[in-house]
Design a protein around this motif. Structure first.
Motif, PDB file in Angstrom:
ATOM      1  N   PRO A   2       0.783  -1.341   0.011  1.00  0.00           N
ATOM      2  CA  PRO A   2       0.031   0.126  -0.152  1.00  0.00           C
ATOM      3  C   PRO A   2       0.950   1.310   0.133  1.00  0.00           C
ATOM      4  O   PRO A   2       1.885   1.136   0.740  1.00  0.00           O
ATOM      5  N   SER A   3       0.487   2.318  -0.682  1.00  0.00           N
ATOM      6  CA  SER A   3       1.192   3.594  -0.639  1.00  0.00           C
ATOM      7  C   SER A   3       0.722   4.279   0.754  1.00  0.00           C
ATOM      8  O   SER A   3      -0.441   4.223   1.184  1.00  0.00           O
ATOM      9  N   LEU A   4       1.607   5.177   1.015  1.00  0.00           N
ATOM     10  CA  LEU A   4       1.381   6.033   2.159  1.00  0.00           C
ATOM     11  C   LEU A   4       0.491   7.281   1.838  1.00  0.00           C
ATOM     12  O   LEU A   4       0.149   7.758   2.804  1.00  0.00           O
ATOM     13  N   ARG A   5       0.291   7.397   0.578  1.00  0.00           N
ATOM     14  CA  ARG A   5      -0.514   8.551   0.280  1.00  0.00           C
ATOM     15  C   ARG A   5      -1.842   7.974  -0.465  1.00  0.00           C
ATOM     16  O   ARG A   5      -1.764   6.992  -0.995  1.00  0.00           O
ATOM     17  N   SER A   6      -2.925   8.796  -0.601  1.00  0.00           N
ATOM     18  CA  SER A   6      -4.050   8.173  -1.157  1.00  0.00           C
ATOM     19  C   SER A   6      -4.303   9.057  -2.511  1.00  0.00           C
ATOM     20  O   SER A   6      -4.500  10.081  -2.387  1.00  0.00           O
ATOM     21  N   PRO A   7      -4.299   8.222  -3.665  1.00  0.00           N
ATOM     22  CA  PRO A   7      -4.565   8.785  -4.911  1.00  0.00           C
ATOM     23  C   PRO A   7      -5.875   9.243  -4.809  1.00  0.00           C
ATOM     24  O   PRO A   7      -6.692   8.665  -4.606  1.00  0.00           O
ATOM     25  N   SER A   8      -5.946  10.416  -5.761  1.00  0.00           N
ATOM     26  CA  SER A   8      -7.339  10.815  -5.808  1.00  0.00           C
ATOM     27  C   SER A   8      -8.227   9.962  -6.688  1.00  0.00           C
ATOM     28  O   SER A   8      -9.502  10.280  -6.792  1.00  0.00           O
ATOM     29  N   SER A   9      -7.599   9.161  -7.462  1.00  0.00           N
ATOM     30  CA  SER A   9      -8.184   8.416  -8.490  1.00  0.00           C
ATOM     31  C   SER A   9      -8.769   7.061  -7.724  1.00  0.00           C
ATOM     32  O   SER A   9      -9.525   6.506  -8.347  1.00  0.00           O
ATOM     33  N   THR A  10      -8.459   6.916  -6.644  1.00  0.00           N
ATOM     34  CA  THR A  10      -8.964   5.741  -6.038  1.00  0.00           C
ATOM     35  C   THR A  10     -10.325   5.959  -5.676  1.00  0.00           C
ATOM     36  O   THR A  10     -10.529   6.845  -4.982  1.00  0.00           O
ATOM     37  N   LEU A  11     -10.991   4.810  -5.955  1.00  0.00           N
ATOM     38  CA  LEU A  11     -12.555   4.463  -5.380  1.00  0.00           C
ATOM     39  C   LEU A  11     -12.573   4.832  -3.850  1.00  0.00           C
ATOM     40  O   LEU A  11     -11.777   4.135  -3.164  1.00  0.00           O
ATOM     41  N   LYS A  12     -13.416   5.524  -3.403  1.00  0.00           N
ATOM     42  CA  LYS A  12     -13.769   5.809  -1.978  1.00  0.00           C
ATOM     43  C   LYS A  12     -15.135   5.286  -1.649  1.00  0.00           C
ATOM     44  O   LYS A  12     -16.003   5.238  -2.624  1.00  0.00           O
ATOM     45  N   ARG A  13     -15.182   4.705  -0.429  1.00  0.00           N
ATOM     46  CA  ARG A  13     -16.431   4.285   0.112  1.00  0.00           C
ATOM     47  C   ARG A  13     -16.682   4.885   1.473  1.00  0.00           C
ATOM     48  O   ARG A  13     -15.753   5.044   2.561  1.00  0.00           O
ATOM     49  N   ALA A  14     -17.818   5.312   1.724  1.00  0.00           N
ATOM     50  CA  ALA A  14     -18.470   6.080   2.732  1.00  0.00           C
ATOM     51  C   ALA A  14     -18.284   5.033   4.072  1.00  0.00           C
ATOM     52  O   ALA A  14     -18.829   3.835   3.809  1.00  0.00           O
ATOM     53  N   THR A  15     -17.956   5.569   5.336  1.00  0.00           N
ATOM     54  CA  THR A  15     -17.997   4.447   6.264  1.00  0.00           C
ATOM     55  C   THR A  15     -18.009   5.251   7.451  1.00  0.00           C
ATOM     56  O   THR A  15     -18.025   6.573   7.570  1.00  0.00           O
ATOM     57  N   ASN A  16     -18.485   4.618   8.790  1.00  0.00           N
ATOM     58  CA  ASN A  16     -18.980   5.353   9.943  1.00  0.00           C
ATOM     59  C   ASN A  16     -17.618   4.953  11.025  1.00  0.00           C
ATOM     60  O   ASN A  16     -17.130   3.845  11.150  1.00  0.00           O
ATOM     61  N   VAL A  17     -16.777   5.862  11.455  1.00  0.00           N
ATOM     62  CA  VAL A  17     -15.742   5.578  12.630  1.00  0.00           C
ATOM     63  C   VAL A  17     -16.146   6.290  13.682  1.00  0.00           C
ATOM     64  O   VAL A  17     -16.641   7.600  13.862  1.00  0.00           O
ATOM     65  N   SER A  18     -15.466   5.781  14.814  1.00  0.00           N
ATOM     66  CA  SER A  18     -15.677   6.582  16.221  1.00  0.00           C
ATOM     67  C   SER A  18     -14.311   7.011  16.374  1.00  0.00           C
ATOM     68  O   SER A  18     -13.353   6.248  16.504  1.00  0.00           O
ATOM     69  N   LEU A  19     -14.038   8.239  16.883  1.00  0.00           N
ATOM     70  CA  LEU A  19     -12.878   8.946  16.936  1.00  0.00           C
ATOM     71  C   LEU A  19     -12.867   9.689  18.470  1.00  0.00           C
ATOM     72  O   LEU A  19     -13.921  10.139  19.120  1.00  0.00           O
ATOM     73  N   THR A  20     -11.770   9.776  18.820  1.00  0.00           N
ATOM     74  CA  THR A  20     -11.454  10.313  20.236  1.00  0.00           C
ATOM     75  C   THR A  20     -11.942  11.856  19.994  1.00  0.00           C
ATOM     76  O   THR A  20     -11.470  12.561  18.841  1.00  0.00           O
ATOM     77  N   GLU A  21     -12.971  12.415  20.828  1.00  0.00           N
ATOM     78  CA  GLU A  21     -13.537  13.693  20.727  1.00  0.00           C
ATOM     79  C   GLU A  21     -12.174  14.766  20.699  1.00  0.00           C
ATOM     80  O   GLU A  21     -12.297  15.852  19.729  1.00  0.00           O
ATOM     81  N   HIS A  22     -11.457  14.770  21.598  1.00  0.00           N
ATOM     82  CA  HIS A  22     -10.387  15.882  21.487  1.00  0.00           C
ATOM     83  C   HIS A  22      -9.397  15.778  20.242  1.00  0.00           C
ATOM     84  O   HIS A  22      -9.116  16.740  19.748  1.00  0.00           O
ATOM     85  N   LEU A  23      -9.121  14.705  20.066  1.00  0.00           N
ATOM     86  CA  LEU A  23      -8.435  14.575  18.719  1.00  0.00           C
ATOM     87  C   LEU A  23      -9.221  15.175  17.375  1.00  0.00           C
ATOM     88  O   LEU A  23      -8.511  15.765  16.716  1.00  0.00           O
ATOM     89  N   LEU A  24     -10.358  14.801  17.372  1.00  0.00           N
ATOM     90  CA  LEU A  24     -11.092  15.350  16.246  1.00  0.00           C
ATOM     91  C   LEU A  24     -11.333  16.771  16.373  1.00  0.00           C
ATOM     92  O   LEU A  24     -11.107  17.269  15.366  1.00  0.00           O
ATOM     93  N   ASN A  25     -11.381  17.407  17.663  1.00  0.00           N
ATOM     94  CA  ASN A  25     -11.436  18.629  17.740  1.00  0.00           C
ATOM     95  C   ASN A  25     -10.116  19.403  17.269  1.00  0.00           C
ATOM     96  O   ASN A  25     -10.112  20.500  16.284  1.00  0.00           O
ATOM     97  N   GLU A  26      -9.073  18.839  17.692  1.00  0.00           N
ATOM     98  CA  GLU A  26      -7.589  19.377  17.233  1.00  0.00           C
ATOM     99  C   GLU A  26      -7.362  19.352  15.845  1.00  0.00           C
ATOM    100  O   GLU A  26      -7.160  20.104  15.100  1.00  0.00           O
ATOM    101  N   ALA A  27      -7.946  18.110  15.238  1.00  0.00           N
ATOM    102  CA  ALA A  27      -7.651  17.937  13.867  1.00  0.00           C
ATOM    103  C   ALA A  27      -8.436  18.992  12.783  1.00  0.00           C
ATOM    104  O   ALA A  27      -7.944  19.701  12.023  1.00  0.00           O
TER     105      ALA A  27
END
Length: 66
Positions: A2-27
């Motif tokens: 796998p590449s460490l970067r995500s090419p824009s031509s790559t097919l994407k699929r929507a998904t749901n994830v749970s993230l730590t609130e403070h990390l999400l806010n900082e991001a």
């Protein structure tokens, strides 16, 4: 491998994830694209030889093949 970067031509699929609130806010405050960061993190976690997760995942796949 796998590449460490995500090419824009790559097919994407929507998904749901749970993230730590403070990390999400900082991001968000840093204007980090959450999807791109998640793609990069997953690619890094599964890249052979890059992290301990790769060895565990590889072993699990080999065991399933038996």
């Amino acid at each position: 491998m796998p590449s460490l970067r995500s090419p824009s031509s790559t097919l994407k699929r929507a998904t749901n994830v749970s993230l730590t609130e403070h990390l999400l806010n900082e991001a968000k405050a840093l204007h980090i694209n959450i999807s791109h960061a998640a793609d990069a993190g997953l690619a890094q976690a599964i890249a052979p030889g890059f992290s301990p997760y790769a060895a565990i995942y590889s072993t699990q796949l080999q065991m399933r093949a038996l």
